[in-house]
Design a protein around this motif. Sequence first.
Motif, PDB file in Angstrom:
ATOM      1  N   SER A  33      56.996  51.099   0.711  1.00 34.54           N
ATOM      2  CA  SER A  33      56.759  51.852   1.920  1.00 34.54           C
ATOM      3  C   SER A  33      56.831  50.819   2.958  1.00 34.54           C
ATOM      4  O   SER A  33      56.228  49.831   2.741  1.00 34.54           O
ATOM      5  CB  SER A  33      55.267  52.558   1.895  1.00 34.54           C
ATOM      6  OG  SER A  33      55.294  53.416   2.890  1.00 34.54           O
ATOM      7  N   ARG A  37      54.601  52.190   8.362  1.00 32.91           N
ATOM      8  CA  ARG A  37      54.212  53.557   7.946  1.00 32.91           C
ATOM      9  C   ARG A  37      52.691  53.240   7.245  1.00 32.91           C
ATOM     10  O   ARG A  37      52.134  53.547   6.125  1.00 32.91           O
ATOM     11  CB  ARG A  37      54.928  54.205   6.847  1.00 32.91           C
ATOM     12  CG  ARG A  37      56.315  54.304   7.538  1.00 32.91           C
ATOM     13  CD  ARG A  37      57.049  55.382   6.489  1.00 32.91           C
ATOM     14  NE  ARG A  37      58.221  55.910   7.058  1.00 32.91           N
ATOM     15  CZ  ARG A  37      59.478  55.616   6.614  1.00 32.91           C
ATOM     16  NH1 ARG A  37      59.665  54.512   5.678  1.00 32.91           N
ATOM     17  NH2 ARG A  37      60.544  56.265   7.399  1.00 32.91           N
ATOM     18  N   ALA A  46      51.199  56.350   5.455  1.00 35.55           N
ATOM     19  CA  ALA A  46      51.772  56.690   4.208  1.00 35.55           C
ATOM     20  C   ALA A  46      51.389  55.732   3.300  1.00 35.55           C
ATOM     21  O   ALA A  46      50.779  56.266   2.113  1.00 35.55           O
ATOM     22  CB  ALA A  46      53.342  56.275   4.394  1.00 35.55           C
TER      23      ALA A  46
END
Length: 161
Positions: free
Chosen positions: A133, A137, A140
């Motif tokens: 990721s 982010r 996330a």
Amino acid sequence: MTREATPLPGVPGVGVTEAIAADVPAIVALLANDILGRDRESGVSDLYDEAFAAIDADPTEHLLVLLDEQESVVGTLQLGFVRSLSRGGALRAQIEAVRVSETLRGQGVGRALFTFVIEQARQEGAVLVQLTSDLQRDGAIRFYESLGFVHSHAGLKLALG
């Protein structure tokens, strides 16, 4: 739903199924709807269709979509399997390009999708599930950690174009 989709437990009206070519524009729109995708996903390219055809033809790759009751694409991820000599010739599951529609975030949809794909990986014989990721982010990453994913490796990338 007229398309066959596996209902996601705990998420009424949402099911998961393999993507079809007609889903590509909606998938690209989901990919483009974030801080990073805005600049890198044009939504207008034959390359998306070529990429879909290659993914669809590869038995080790599964491009999944979430469908709502109107059969609109409201989420996506790609689940791939990689055989390695390490870990005794182990099979690894690789998750990529995870997106859930903004309207459904925070309602357990992502968690239900991950429960589904982790079970799929287990059934295929994978010994671990991995994903990357982007560090931008933060939300996330927190979500993945809440699912039990841990920062065990440093991920490095080299852009070739």
